[in-house]
Design an enzyme around this catalytic site. Structure first.
Site, PDB file in Angstrom:
ATOM      1  N   SER A 230      74.593 -22.364 -58.477  1.00 25.21           N
ATOM      2  CA  SER A 230      74.921 -21.348 -59.472  1.00 25.21           C
ATOM      3  C   SER A 230      76.226 -21.725 -60.148  1.00 25.21           C
ATOM      4  O   SER A 230      77.014 -22.505 -59.619  1.00 25.21           O
ATOM      5  CB  SER A 230      75.078 -19.964 -58.815  1.00 25.21           C
ATOM      6  OG  SER A 230      73.872 -19.534 -58.232  1.00 25.21           O
ATOM      7  N   SER A 268      68.847 -21.614 -59.866  1.00 26.89           N
ATOM      8  CA  SER A 268      70.262 -21.561 -60.227  1.00 26.89           C
ATOM      9  C   SER A 268      70.586 -20.232 -60.902  1.00 26.89           C
ATOM     10  O   SER A 268      69.874 -19.786 -61.804  1.00 26.89           O
ATOM     11  CB  SER A 268      70.604 -22.722 -61.169  1.00 26.89           C
ATOM     12  OG  SER A 268      71.996 -22.823 -61.364  1.00 26.89           O
ATOM     13  N   ASP A 270      73.033 -18.747 -63.286  1.00 29.14           N
ATOM     14  CA  ASP A 270      74.010 -19.202 -64.270  1.00 29.14           C
ATOM     15  C   ASP A 270      74.377 -18.037 -65.191  1.00 29.14           C
ATOM     16  O   ASP A 270      73.564 -17.619 -66.024  1.00 29.14           O
ATOM     17  CB  ASP A 270      73.438 -20.367 -65.080  1.00 29.14           C
ATOM     18  CG  ASP A 270      72.895 -21.476 -64.176  1.00 29.14           C
ATOM     19  OD1 ASP A 270      73.500 -21.715 -63.125  1.00 29.14           O
ATOM     20  OD2 ASP A 270      71.864 -22.082 -64.530  1.00 29.14           O
TER      21      ASP A 270
END
Length: 345
Positions: A230, A268, A270
């Site tokens: 992340s 992930s 983000d």
């Protein structure tokens, strides 16, 4: 002295940094860390204060862009809906979001006796990455006291980067990740303004990193694996902006991540949050109509470029500053700074 990307000739883009090349170049913005280390623990909190006053009473205009939503942050739904932030921002690990939430509520209640009585409740903003590769995240070691320590340590001036605060146990592109920052200065109507980035870098597959000079560092004994990291980006500026404009600027953090070689994998989380210190929103405003000063939309490319270039540099600063680290169960992350020193011309 901690080295940064520019010490190795790694220049991100064409815009010029502020004096500190840090988010604290934005007047009024303060940052603090509290690090927890020992045994299998490599973790901590990082606190960011948009201004030094009571944020519940003087909120800042803000927005959020969820680049890829594999994340557990708190407070983003109301932030997106109302376009404002009313507490400091806390960054920590994934399983400490609730702890950070409680700490921010505790502070807000102490400073505002009318919350939950004569006025509404409060919307804490807590952002996270998973530091479980290097740290024992299951220990749930972070406490409210650790969050208070980060908040109380917040200060203007130079920022500690790398393996500190929330960045202590993070990884990036197979190297050690962590906390990094950068800023850009520019002129609007003859006056100087700043946009600063704080990055919590914990993303990217080993071998995917692309440096500004085109090199692709590969950590020793790198293993190909799914993207499960992340990255948290917090953008601050003193340019007067609408929350809609802040959303557009936050989205350009993704351009900076792409320059590094990231493709925002399925696993992930983000997230980019952007706020302006200009034109705060008064909680106790009595007028029906209030003035709003905002950037001419035809000038917004200046901030788009600044956001992309400072994001790229903030992540690199995090990685360059972070030392090689061995953590839980002998898991190891080498240092990008060491790689750069070994490969200097």
């Amino acid at each position: 002295m901690t080295q940064r990307a520019r010490d190795f000739g790694l220049i991100c883009g064409i815009t010029q940094p502020g004096p500190l090349n840090a988010i604290t170049d934005v007047p009024g913005v303060k940052l603090g860390h509290h690090t927890v280390q020992g045994g299998d623990l490599l973790t901590g909190f990082t606190a960011l204060l948009p201004h030094d006053g009571n944020l519940f009473r003087r909120k800042v205009r803000a927005s959020v862009d969820v680049i890829n939503g594999f994340g557990k942050s708190a407070g983003l739904m109301q932030l997106a809906e109302l376009g404002q932030i009313e507490t400091p921002l806390l960054l920590g690990n994934t399983l400490a979001v609730g702890t950070g939430f409680d700490a921010l509520v505790t502070r807000a209640l102490a400073n505002n006796p009318d919350i939950g009585r004569e006025t509404g409740t409060v919307n804490p903003v807590v952002l996270e990455c998973n530091d479980g590769y290097l740290s024992d995240i299951r220990a749930r070691a972070l406490t409210e006291e650790h969050a208070f320590a980060a908040l109380d340590a917040a200060a203007s001036g130079p920022i500690m980067e790398g393996a500190v605060g929330a960045g202590t146990g993070m990884s990036a592109f197979g190297f050690k990740g962590g906390i990094g920052t950068a800023s850009r200065r520019f002129s609007l109507d003859g006056a100087g303004y700043t946009l600063g980035i704080l990055a919590l870098a914990n993303f990217g597959n080993a071998g995917d990193l692309v440096l500004p000079d085109g090199r692709r560092p590969v950590p020793p004994q790198a293993k190909l694996q799914s993207e499960r990291g992340s990255v948290i980006l917090v953008m601050a500026t003193d340019v007067p902006l609408e929350s809609r404009q802040l959303h557009r600027i936050a989205r350009r953090g993704g351009a900076g991540l792409a320059r590094l070689g990231s493709f925002w994998g399925n696993g992930s989380g983000d997230i980019a949050v952007a706020f302006t210190t200009a034109g705060p929103i008064e909680h106790d405003q009595t007028a029906d109509l209030v003035p709003l000063r905002a950037l001419n939309e035809n000038r917004i490319d200046t901030l788009f470029r600044a956001a992309a270039e400072a994001t790229q540099e903030a992540v690199l600063n995090a990685m360059v500053a972070a030392p090689a680290t061995t953590g839980r169960d002998g898991h190891h992350r080498p240092s990008l700074g060491d790689w750069l020193r070994a490969h200097q011309a």
